[in-house]
Write an enzyme that holds these catalytic residues in place. Structure first.
Site, mmCIF file in Angstrom:
data_model
loop_
_atom_site.group_PDB
_atom_site.id
_atom_site.type_symbol
_atom_site.label_atom_id
_atom_site.label_comp_id
_atom_site.label_asym_id
_atom_site.label_seq_id
_atom_site.Cartn_x
_atom_site.Cartn_y
_atom_site.Cartn_z
ATOM 1 N N SER A 1 9.486 -0.295 2.091
ATOM 2 C CA SER A 1 9.682 -0.470 3.530
ATOM 3 C C SER A 1 9.761 -1.939 3.892
ATOM 4 O O SER A 1 9.120 -2.790 3.256
ATOM 5 C CB SER A 1 8.489 0.155 4.251
ATOM 6 O OG SER A 1 8.477 -0.237 5.596
ATOM 7 N N TYR B 1 -0.114 0.564 6.293
ATOM 8 C CA TYR B 1 1.027 1.290 5.716
ATOM 9 C C TYR B 1 1.881 0.338 4.872
ATOM 10 O O TYR B 1 2.211 0.629 3.717
ATOM 11 C CB TYR B 1 1.852 1.919 6.852
ATOM 12 C CG TYR B 1 3.239 2.320 6.431
ATOM 13 C CD1 TYR B 1 3.438 3.438 5.637
ATOM 14 C CD2 TYR B 1 4.355 1.557 6.830
ATOM 15 C CE1 TYR B 1 4.717 3.797 5.236
ATOM 16 C CE2 TYR B 1 5.627 1.915 6.433
ATOM 17 C CZ TYR B 1 5.809 3.030 5.640
ATOM 18 O OH TYR B 1 7.074 3.372 5.240
ATOM 19 N N LYS C 1 2.764 0.110 0.610
ATOM 20 C CA LYS C 1 4.089 0.006 -0.023
ATOM 21 C C LYS C 1 4.155 -1.217 -0.945
ATOM 22 O O LYS C 1 4.712 -1.158 -2.044
ATOM 23 C CB LYS C 1 5.179 -0.074 1.051
ATOM 24 C CG LYS C 1 5.317 1.209 1.881
ATOM 25 C CD LYS C 1 5.865 2.337 1.045
ATOM 26 C CE LYS C 1 5.951 3.650 1.777
ATOM 27 N NZ LYS C 1 6.483 4.750 0.979
#
Ligand code: UDP
Length: 325
Positions: free
Chosen positions: A116, A140, A144
């Site tokens: 991402s 988040y 990643k």
């Protein structure tokens, strides 16, 4: 080629499965259907309903003999990751370790991973290329980045070749109308606008209209999910052919504001789409735009559907089915 698509019943995973099938690959979807949906499964693909946190299920599945894995199974709500980090640590990081260890044990040497643009954090310059500093603003994005680093080590230590694909904002639906699953409780702009247009949500909240952007609303780089899906297949072919891992941005290289999207959605859907201005959402940068030059050069990747019109029209094609008559 036999490919296992982990998270293949989700929004992006179903488009990736569709693209692999269209190109004649043999696809099995591995998904626990927590967010993935049965309606996103294609009859030509195999399906294993299981969790990535279940190592037994993973190794039994991989005993089927796969050439490659596309791994997209993850939680993806940036806001929630800040209030429930344990959930994101366990599923995104822990779950990926299970997938990679099962791959390693089964001798699968090629993995395409959904990363991402959240790995970059607050932009230091625009457009954001792959050399931009990595400083995730939310947990988040950290999950990643952490997985990208684990992949790097498995490359060195186990000869695993990976493609880490750093998505910007995925949007739109299969232009041929073959993917019909609407995301449940979406947190992203496009599906929320579509729900308002379809009459299943009362209004759009515009998160901030006082950003230093031309119309004051947040600017993002929206990339059509079919263009993303094509890049997955091209990246997989690339790592197989070159025997070398790669990390690339996937974006449209174009910035669109919330208001621009909203106005276009009103025009294309013919619906009123009420909106209210709300405060800024914490952690949201004013503007994010990619450079996808590396993907274009290395993969020969071309975008075909990422214009504003296609992004909205292909999504409306799915959501209009819910619209009040
Ligand atoms: N946004 C908004 N209202 C919403 C959801 C999103 O105004 O209900 C804005 C958000 O502030 C950002 C853009 O839309 O400027 C894209 O947000 P999204 O959550 O889709 O993706 P992000 O870029 O945060 O990953």
């Amino acid at each position: 080629m036999k490919v296992l698509v982990v998270g293949g019943a989700g929004y992006i995973g179903s488009h990736v499965s569709r693209e692999l099938l269209d190109r004649g690959h043999e696809v099995t979807v591995y998904d626990n259907l927590s967010f993935g949906q049965r309606v996103n499964l294609f009859p030509e693909a195999g399906f294993v309903e299981a969790d990535i946190l279940d190592p037994g299920a993973l190794s039994r599945c991989l005993a089927g003999g796969y050439r490659a894995i596309v791994h997209l199974a993850a939680f993806k709500a940036a806001g929630e990751s800040m209030t429930s980090p344990e959930k994101y640590a366990a599923n995104n990081i822990g779950g990926t370790i299970q997938v990679l260890n099962a791959a390693s044990a089964a001798g699968v040497k090629h993995v395409v991973f959904s990363s991402s643009a959240a790995v970059y954090g607050e932009p230091q310059y625009l457009p954001i290329d792959e050399d931009h500093p990595l400083n995730p603003e939310n947990f988040y994005g950290f999950t990643k980045l952490e997985i990208e680093r684990i992949l790097g080590w498995y490359d060195k230590l186990r000869g695993l070749r990976f493609a880490a694909l750093r998505y910007f904002n995925a949007a739109g639906y299969d232009p041929a109308g073959r993917v019909l699953g609407r995301e449940r409780n979406p947190a992203n702009l496009l599906p929320i606008i579509m729900e308002v247009a379809a009459g299943t949500r009362p209004s759009l909240r515009i998160f901030g209209d006082d950003y230093p952007t031309p119309d004051g609303t947040g600017v993002r780089d929206y990339i059509h999910v079919t263009d993303l899906a094509v890049a997955h297949v091209e990246a997989l072919e690339h790592i197989l052919r070159e025997d070398r891992s790669l990390t690339v941005n996937l974006g449209s290289e174009t910035g669109l504001s919330v208001k621009e999207i909203l106005e276009a959605a009103r025009r294309i859907t013919g619906q009123e789409i009420p909106s209210v201005t709300a405060g800024r959402r914490p952690g949201d940068p004013a503007k994010l735009v990619s450079s996808a030059e590396r993907a274009r050069k290395l993969l020969g990747w071309e975008r075909r559907h990422s214009d504003l019109e296609s992004l909205i029209a292909t999504a409306w094609n799915v959501y209009r089915r819910e619209a009040a008559p």
